[in-house]
Design a protein around this motif. Structure first.
Motif, PDB file in Angstrom:
ATOM      1  N   SER A  29       0.831  -1.210   0.000  1.00 52.15           N
ATOM      2  CA  SER A  29       0.000   0.000   0.000  1.00 52.15           C
ATOM      3  C   SER A  29       0.853   1.242   0.000  1.00 52.15           C
ATOM      4  O   SER A  29       0.545   2.214  -0.673  1.00 52.15           O
ATOM      5  CB  SER A  29      -0.897   0.027   1.234  1.00 52.15           C
ATOM      6  OG  SER A  29      -1.496  -1.199   1.418  1.00 52.15           O
ATOM      7  N   MET A  33       1.281   4.205  -3.275  1.00 53.27           N
ATOM      8  CA  MET A  33       0.411   5.318  -2.988  1.00 53.27           C
ATOM      9  C   MET A  33       0.779   6.488  -3.878  1.00 53.27           C
ATOM     10  O   MET A  33       1.945   6.841  -3.983  1.00 53.27           O
ATOM     11  CB  MET A  33       0.578   5.719  -1.532  1.00 53.27           C
ATOM     12  CG  MET A  33      -0.314   6.830  -1.168  1.00 53.27           C
ATOM     13  SD  MET A  33      -1.042   6.515   0.400  1.00 53.27           S
ATOM     14  CE  MET A  33       0.404   6.709   1.371  1.00 53.27           C
ATOM     15  N   THR A  35       1.690   9.820  -4.401  1.00 53.48           N
ATOM     16  CA  THR A  35       2.098  10.766  -3.368  1.00 53.48           C
ATOM     17  C   THR A  35       1.469  12.129  -3.520  1.00 53.48           C
ATOM     18  O   THR A  35       0.994  12.700  -2.561  1.00 53.48           O
ATOM     19  CB  THR A  35       3.620  10.947  -3.382  1.00 53.48           C
ATOM     20  OG1 THR A  35       4.088  10.715  -4.695  1.00 53.48           O
ATOM     21  CG2 THR A  35       4.285   9.999  -2.443  1.00 53.48           C
ATOM     22  N   PHE A  38      -2.123  12.359  -2.795  1.00 51.11           N
ATOM     23  CA  PHE A  38      -2.268  12.022  -1.392  1.00 51.11           C
ATOM     24  C   PHE A  38      -1.952  13.221  -0.532  1.00 51.11           C
ATOM     25  O   PHE A  38      -2.684  13.538   0.402  1.00 51.11           O
ATOM     26  CB  PHE A  38      -1.338  10.861  -1.055  1.00 51.11           C
ATOM     27  CG  PHE A  38      -1.305  10.582   0.401  1.00 51.11           C
ATOM     28  CD1 PHE A  38      -0.203  10.907   1.152  1.00 51.11           C
ATOM     29  CD2 PHE A  38      -2.382  10.010   1.025  1.00 51.11           C
ATOM     30  CE1 PHE A  38      -0.172  10.652   2.501  1.00 51.11           C
ATOM     31  CE2 PHE A  38      -2.359   9.758   2.370  1.00 51.11           C
ATOM     32  CZ  PHE A  38      -1.252  10.087   3.119  1.00 51.11           C
ATOM     33  N   ASN A  41      -4.573  15.761  -0.298  1.00 51.52           N
ATOM     34  CA  ASN A  41      -5.741  15.417   0.502  1.00 51.52           C
ATOM     35  C   ASN A  41      -5.373  14.878   1.867  1.00 51.52           C
ATOM     36  O   ASN A  41      -6.195  14.236   2.514  1.00 51.52           O
ATOM     37  CB  ASN A  41      -6.553  14.350  -0.221  1.00 51.52           C
ATOM     38  CG  ASN A  41      -7.264  14.936  -1.405  1.00 51.52           C
ATOM     39  OD1 ASN A  41      -8.096  15.798  -1.253  1.00 51.52           O
ATOM     40  ND2 ASN A  41      -6.907  14.473  -2.569  1.00 51.52           N
ATOM     41  N   VAL A  42      -4.172  15.136   2.285  1.00 48.84           N
ATOM     42  CA  VAL A  42      -3.691  14.450   3.467  1.00 48.84           C
ATOM     43  C   VAL A  42      -4.545  14.778   4.681  1.00 48.84           C
ATOM     44  O   VAL A  42      -4.761  13.930   5.541  1.00 48.84           O
ATOM     45  CB  VAL A  42      -2.207  14.770   3.712  1.00 48.84           C
ATOM     46  CG1 VAL A  42      -2.031  16.209   4.136  1.00 48.84           C
ATOM     47  CG2 VAL A  42      -1.607  13.857   4.721  1.00 48.84           C
ATOM     48  N   VAL A  45      -7.655  12.666   4.493  1.00 48.85           N
ATOM     49  CA  VAL A  45      -7.346  11.251   4.690  1.00 48.85           C
ATOM     50  C   VAL A  45      -7.079  10.948   6.147  1.00 48.85           C
ATOM     51  O   VAL A  45      -7.627  10.009   6.721  1.00 48.85           O
ATOM     52  CB  VAL A  45      -6.126  10.854   3.823  1.00 48.85           C
ATOM     53  CG1 VAL A  45      -5.589   9.524   4.246  1.00 48.85           C
ATOM     54  CG2 VAL A  45      -6.503  10.825   2.374  1.00 48.85           C
ATOM     55  N   GLN A 110     -11.031  12.678  -6.173  1.00 46.48           N
ATOM     56  CA  GLN A 110     -10.807  13.050  -4.783  1.00 46.48           C
ATOM     57  C   GLN A 110     -11.333  11.971  -3.871  1.00 46.48           C
ATOM     58  O   GLN A 110     -10.684  11.569  -2.907  1.00 46.48           O
ATOM     59  CB  GLN A 110     -11.549  14.362  -4.488  1.00 46.48           C
ATOM     60  CG  GLN A 110     -11.106  15.493  -5.344  1.00 46.48           C
ATOM     61  CD  GLN A 110      -9.760  15.998  -4.910  1.00 46.48           C
ATOM     62  OE1 GLN A 110      -9.489  16.078  -3.726  1.00 46.48           O
ATOM     63  NE2 GLN A 110      -8.908  16.306  -5.860  1.00 46.48           N
ATOM     64  N   ILE A 113      -9.027   8.955  -3.863  1.00 46.78           N
ATOM     65  CA  ILE A 113      -7.797   9.010  -3.099  1.00 46.78           C
ATOM     66  C   ILE A 113      -8.082   9.025  -1.606  1.00 46.78           C
ATOM     67  O   ILE A 113      -7.314   8.485  -0.810  1.00 46.78           O
ATOM     68  CB  ILE A 113      -6.933  10.227  -3.540  1.00 46.78           C
ATOM     69  CG1 ILE A 113      -5.545  10.124  -2.960  1.00 46.78           C
ATOM     70  CG2 ILE A 113      -7.541  11.524  -3.081  1.00 46.78           C
ATOM     71  CD1 ILE A 113      -4.785   8.964  -3.467  1.00 46.78           C
ATOM     72  N   GLY A 117      -6.477   6.301   0.716  1.00 43.36           N
ATOM     73  CA  GLY A 117      -5.638   6.696   1.841  1.00 43.36           C
ATOM     74  C   GLY A 117      -6.205   6.226   3.166  1.00 43.36           C
ATOM     75  O   GLY A 117      -5.463   5.787   4.054  1.00 43.36           O
ATOM     76  N   GLU A 118      -7.502   6.305   3.278  1.00 47.66           N
ATOM     77  CA  GLU A 118      -8.113   5.865   4.524  1.00 47.66           C
ATOM     78  C   GLU A 118      -7.822   4.390   4.743  1.00 47.66           C
ATOM     79  O   GLU A 118      -7.473   3.961   5.826  1.00 47.66           O
ATOM     80  CB  GLU A 118      -9.614   6.104   4.470  1.00 47.66           C
ATOM     81  CG  GLU A 118     -10.268   5.860   5.799  1.00 47.66           C
ATOM     82  CD  GLU A 118     -11.742   5.571   5.672  1.00 47.66           C
ATOM     83  OE1 GLU A 118     -12.290   5.784   4.573  1.00 47.66           O
ATOM     84  OE2 GLU A 118     -12.326   5.128   6.654  1.00 47.66           O
ATOM     85  N   THR A 496      -5.408  12.971 -10.198  1.00 46.91           N
ATOM     86  CA  THR A 496      -4.856  11.809  -9.502  1.00 46.91           C
ATOM     87  C   THR A 496      -4.727  10.676 -10.484  1.00 46.91           C
ATOM     88  O   THR A 496      -5.517  10.540 -11.390  1.00 46.91           O
ATOM     89  CB  THR A 496      -5.772  11.355  -8.376  1.00 46.91           C
ATOM     90  OG1 THR A 496      -6.947  10.825  -8.970  1.00 46.91           O
ATOM     91  CG2 THR A 496      -6.148  12.502  -7.493  1.00 46.91           C
TER      92      THR A 496
END
Lengths: 691, 191
Positions: A29, A33, A35, A38, A41-42, A45, A110, A113, A117-118, A496
């Motif tokens: 994972s 990912m 980056t 990510f 949207n960190v 996430v 969105q 991702i 990420g979750e 993305t």
């Protein structure tokens, strides 16, 4: 079942799981990912992962505890800590299924991702929470200060893990700087360092999952520039493979355990667990989305939320954690049974039904066939423009930090960590990488690649393109046009990169599209009519790409590498397949064109690039190349266009390598534009002389 | 009418793009932006910033062009003598028009439309098909029969588009993202 022990083989102990089975999954994972999206949207996430998991576990734990108080179910002996522990286990969602469904329904990126990420981060959060709660359950009495300490520990563990991971990532990147002599074992360093990060983090009792994820994230960027192309491919494939193996094994054990373990069934508890898991997940998503939507440019609408909530399947992590519950918990078997039930239920029922549901609630847009051609073209043009302007203005909210980081990156990090760090224009680097990948891919596929075949066909068709424009258009023609437009217009750049599924390598369709565009502009520039027009177009718009035919794009040739042994080896690796298959017997899928035609095609297009190239390959490059090309022309008789294109690329790189080792500054002088004669066909005799 | 915060943000971006600290931008700076190079009409977008023969872009011009993308202004009470606002509907349409009309002769000829199509379409489309599409597009819009689309005809075409299908996205309160949300508003308002 009686010939073996009734208990499942004692392979899946806590140690085995945490030391051997979990790291590959998480490495997979983390390595793949995306980056940049990510980091955009960190916030979201992390919000969903951390707060969401906390919400879920505490909510489910509390409600289950409330249920336990009811006498009728006979589970009064489960105290709060154990309930919380159990709730933590089952709140680890694994939205694998929903990812692939979203991809097919082309949900907005969105959302994709965020879900992705979750999925990744709540593994980490769950494990941390789990260790925290299991620690807590062993304590007879819980005091408020313990709760506070627990929170503090959570932070330390999480952030410490990240820090460790980043540190190891840098060390790994630094190591790969020197691995040019040992190409074959380069992948080993990647795995070794990630695993080392994991183990060392475990040693210090900080979050090993975060460590390995951050290690993979940091490492990837630098390592992929340092290692050879083959090592890169190997790494990607092996990482994917190991992750998939691990996950499959865990599910194997799930099946075995379901059959062989002694279950403790309690209708009330289990059913309520299911119910609460569902409710709290839905509630959690709802509340969290409401809170975070104002902060997002693209808010989540109800459909997105439904998708996220319904897609909360439980998977491997839940099972493994349940199985490794300490034995001093009285109701361990009940917990295991409940976990298995949840996993099976969510995976089978929700997993199967999610796709029809999402398609059902996804209201289809009305068909816009009634629009005029103009509008369709214009709409797409506007969308491209928007994407372009967005890129122009920079799209990051944390733009300031990104800029700082990039400067830091370029000045310091890249110098230290990369083997040969040239201040390449990103465009040149991108195209170089694309061409290299394309060349390798052409090798890998037995028949011609898609970018080769159409170029043959369309080239021939373009020869007879002098039809007069029709005056009237039938309805059928119109419909055709709409079809052509909708099928063939280039898609807008996605911010993305979407992944087809968890088990697929990142797809590079967009890269392909870019390559195809480049090739098509090469082709268009080959049309005989265009040579004259090029004369006046070139001076004005020489700097721009994707403009009228006759313009080809930026320098196609990789800039000359500094003469160093390792660079040669890289190139020779690329050249090696060329040599090997040149004498092989390959037939291409495309039409076989007569060989003299090929010569024209190649040389003209290669000269094309010279003419238009902004950075300007040196004149020397152009001269040495035709020598090798002609050599090849005479040598092989039966190669298709595919091989020729590849060989040409390979030979270019070889040629550049064999050039005298005069060190050249990265920014070589661009060829003055007026000197190059416009008609490339006239140039050939010149090269002959200088040879 | 761009707010101070917006200007600050744009200035930051301008500085970032201007890597050598020259105080003005050149086309090469735009080409550094990777996504722009991957955009099929990236070249045209860059050309929109640099009028012909002009190689330098200073900050005011940068802002002026980007002002096209702000939402349609509500300050209609200004006097008519003022030149057309950049972010009015006409201003935006003019910007779009110039994306097609590369030689700035005020008309979109068939050739120019063909070039746009070529940039935007893939390999599988033959030249013949492209020509017929371009021909049809010109036919649909051309009222005075001169074989090219003038700005007025262009405006008329755009008026015919179905009106807003989706409510415009809520304007984000955070000024840092203003451009993004406002662009979307703009698309829907011109549809």
């Amino acid at each position: 079942m009686y010939s073996v022990h009734e208990k499942p083989p004692a392979v899946l102990t806590s140690n085995v799981f945490f030391l051997y089975m979990l790291p590959p999954i998480v490495l997979d994972s983390g390595y793949f990912m995306p980056t940049r999206p990510f980091f955009e949207n960190v916030g979201t996430v992390l919000w969903f992962a951390v707060v969401g998991t906390l919400w879920n576990s505490i909510g489910i734990g509390m409600s289950l505890f409330a249920i336990c108080q009811i006498e009728a179910f006979g589970v009064q002996d489960i105290n709060l800590q154990e309930n919380l522990l159990f709730a933590t286990i089952i709140s680890a969602v694994d939205p694998v299924a929903v990812l692939s469904v979203f991809e097919d329904v082309s949900v907005n990126e969105q959302l994709y991702i965020v879900v992705f990420g979750e999925c990744l981060f709540n593994d980490a959060v769950t494990v941390v929470l789990y260790s925290m709660f299991s620690f807590v359950t062993e304590m007879p009495v819980v005091e408020p200060v313990d709760v506070f300490l627990g929170v503090a520990r959570f932070l330390v563990v999480g952030l410490g893990g990240m820090g460790f991971g980043v540190l190891f990532g840098f060390v790994a990147a630094f190591t790969t700087r020197f691995t040019s002599k040992v190409r074959e074992i380069e992948p080993l360093f990647i795995f070794m360092y990630s695993y080392l990060a994991y183990l060392v983090a475990e040693l210090f009792a900080i979050s090993s999952i975060m460590a390995i994820v951050c290690c993979a994230l940091t490492m990837k960027y630098y390592v992929e520039e340092n290692v050879s192309q083959r090592s890169c491919t190997t790494i990607r494939h092996v990482v994917k493979m190991l992750g998939a193996i691990s996950e499959t094994l865990i599910f194997f054990f799930l099946g075995v355990v379901t059959i062989t373990t002694e279950h403790e069934w309690n209708w009330g508890y289990i059913l309520f667990t299911l119910l609460f898991a569902f409710i709290w997940r839905g509630l959690g998503i709802l509340v969290l989305t409401q809170i975070i939507n104002p902060f997002r440019t693209i808010p989540f609408n109800t459909k997105d939320q439904f998708g996220m909530a319904y897609g909360g399947l439980r998977g491997a992590i839940s099972f493994a954690l349940a199985f490794t519950l300490p034995d001093n918990i009285g109701r361990k078997h009940l917990f295991v049974t409940a976990t298995i039930v949840i996993i099976l239920f969510t995976v089978f029922l929700q997993g199967i039904s999610i796709r029809p549901l999402i398609e059902f609630i996804n209201v289809r847009r009305t068909n816009r066939k009634t629009d005029t051609i103009n509008i369709e073209i214009h709409t797409r043009l506007m969308e491209h423009t928007m994407a372009g302007i967005e890129d122009l203005c920079g799209q990051w909210s944390h733009y300031y930090w990104k800029d700082k980081f990039m400067k830091f990156n370029n000045r310091i990090l890249r110098r230290i960590l990369l083997r040969d760090n040239r201040a390449e224009s990103s465009i040149v680097a991108l195209y170089k990488k694309l061409e290299l990948q394309n060349a390798i891919e052409i090798l890998d596929t037995a028949s011609g690649d898609i970018s080769a075949a159409p170029s043959i066909i369309s080239l021939q068709e373009e020869k007879k393109n002098s039809t007069k424009p029709k005056k009237k258009f039938l309805a059928a023609d119109l419909k055709n046009m709409h079809d052509i437009l909708s099928k063939n217009m280039y898609k807008i750049r996605e911010r993305t990169v979407s992944y087809t599924s968890k088990h697929a390598l990142p797809n590079d369709n967009q890269r392909r599209e870019i390559l195809i565009r480049r090739h098509s502009s090469i082709r268009r520039s080959l049309r005989p009519g265009s040579f004259q027009t090029r004369q006046q177009i070139v001076p004005k718009s020489q700097k721009y790409f994707s403009l009228p035919p006759g313009e080809s794009l930026n320098s196609r040739f990789p800039p000359t590498r500094q003469s160093s042994a390792d660079a040669q080896e890289t190139m020779s690796e690329v050249a090696y397949p060329g040599r090997r298959s040149r004498f092989g017997n390959r037939s291409s899928s495309g039409a076989m064109m007569p060989l003299h035609r090929l010569g024209t095609l190649k040389e003209v297009s290669s000269v094309d690039f010279l003419n238009e190239s902004e950075r300007g390959s040196t004149g020397r490059g152009s001269q040495s190349r035709p020598q090798s090309l002609r050599h090849h022309l005479s040598a092989d008789d039966n190669n298709g266009l595919v091989d020729e294109m590849r060989i040409r690329q390979v030979e270019e790189e070889e040629e550049e390598e064999e050039r005298p080792q005069a060190s050249q500054p990265p920014a070589w002088a661009a060829e003055p534009r007026d000197e190059t004669p416009q008609n490339p066909l006239l140039r050939r005799p010149q090269w002959n002389e200088k040879k | 009418p761009v707010s101070a915060a917006h200007l600050l943000r744009l200035h930051e971006r301008f500085d970032f793009l201007d890597k050598d600290g020259r105080g003005h931008l050149r086309p090469e700076d735009f080409e550094e932006i990777r996504e722009l190079t991957e955009n099929p009409i990236g070249g045209r977008i860059i050309a929109a910033f640099f009028p012909p023969e002009k190689e330098r872009l200073d900050f005011p011009s940068f802002v002026r062009i980007l002002a096209h993308f702000r939402p349609i202004g509500k300050n209609r009470s200004r006097d008519r003598a003022q030149p057309e606002q950049a972010n009015s509907r006409t201003g935006k349409l003019k910007f779009a028009f110039e994306l097609y009309d590369q030689d700035r002769d005020g008309k979109i000829s068939r050739e120019e439309l063909l070039q746009v199509l070529r940039a935007m379409l893939g390999l599988q489309v033959t030249e013949e098909q492209l020509r017929s599409i371009a021909e049809r597009a010109v036919q649909e819009a051309d009222i005075d029969g001169d074989g090219a689309i003038s700005f007025d005809e262009f405006k008329k075409v755009k008026k015919k588009e179905p009106q807003g299908l989706k409510p415009a996205e809520k304007t984000n309160f955070c000024h840092v993202w203003f451009l993004r949300s406002h662009w979307r508003k703009w698309t829907w308002s011109t549809r």
